[in-house]
Design a protein around this motif. Structure first.
Motif: not given
Length: 219
Positions: A86-92
């Motif tokens: 899971i990549v944090a910057r792709w979660q929003g």
């Protein structure tokens, strides 16, 4: 002739509802109304070994130049491996955001409905034969087009897993051309790709979640 009839009456309905219960296949799902008068569609489902809050982060990071599609990467992600963490910057992910369907970004899905941990509906609208995307609110400039939704619906099971129901709806013109392509090409391809995605999502959800932060993901 008999074989074709048997496929249409027996095999095809089962392929279009692979893994789904009768209630899931015949029920209404968010996003169905985005394509009124749809001419094609499917409802496929699987059970994943983790709750919706564990499945959702994998779904919202889908897209070329993001997490990929978790299917056959050689076919739908230019050979780039889909994310295994899971990549944090792709979660929003927000409604209206574009997710590239091809690596060059020339065709995209639009996030039409985003309800965290419950519903994600992606929409693609392209003119034919050019393949140029168009805004579905205003319709295509040409007479030929395809307009479809790809919806992911998460429901918690009694065992704290996730029932993932994937619903597609589509309409296209001219039907004398697009109907045979649906039957011969797109429906079988969608089945194969969707089952592969189910398998790869199951493997990711069952593993230990790993998260990359902004700095790591940008490298």
């Amino acid at each position: 002739m008999v074989a074709a009839a048997a496929y249409g009456v027996v095999a095809r309905p089962r392929l279009l509802t692979w893994g789904a219960t009768h209630a899931e296949a015949t029920g209404d799902w968010p996003g169905d109304d985005l394509v009124p008068g749809y001419a094609s569609g499917s409802t496929m489902a699987t059970t994943l070994p983790g709750p919706p809050e564990r499945v959702w982060p994998w779904l919202v990071q889908m897209g070329c130049n993001r997490g990929g599609w978790y299917s056959f990467d050689r076919l739908d992600n230019a050979g780039r491996p889909s994310a295994d963490r899971i990549v944090a910057r792709w979660q929003g992910l927000k409604e209206g955001q574009r997710l590239a369907a091809v690596p060059d970004g020339g065709v995209w899905f639009t996030a039409a409905l985003v309800e965290p941990e419950r519903t994600l509906v992606l929409r693609m609208s392209v003119e034919l034969p050019s393949g140029h995307p168009f805004d579905a609110r205003f319709g295509p400039l040409s007479g030929g087009y395809t307009d479809s939704v790809w919806g992911f619906h998460l429901r918690r099971t009694a065992e704290n897993g996730t029932r993932l129901v994937v619903r597609t709806r589509g309409r296209s013109r001219p039907r004398w051309l697009t109907r045979p392509l649906d039957l011969v090409l797109w429906e079988p391809v969608h089945l194969i790709m969707q089952l592969r995605q189910f398998r790869n999502l199951r493997a990711r959800v069952s593993g230990e979640p790993r998260v990359r932060d902004e700095a790591t993901a940008a490298r």
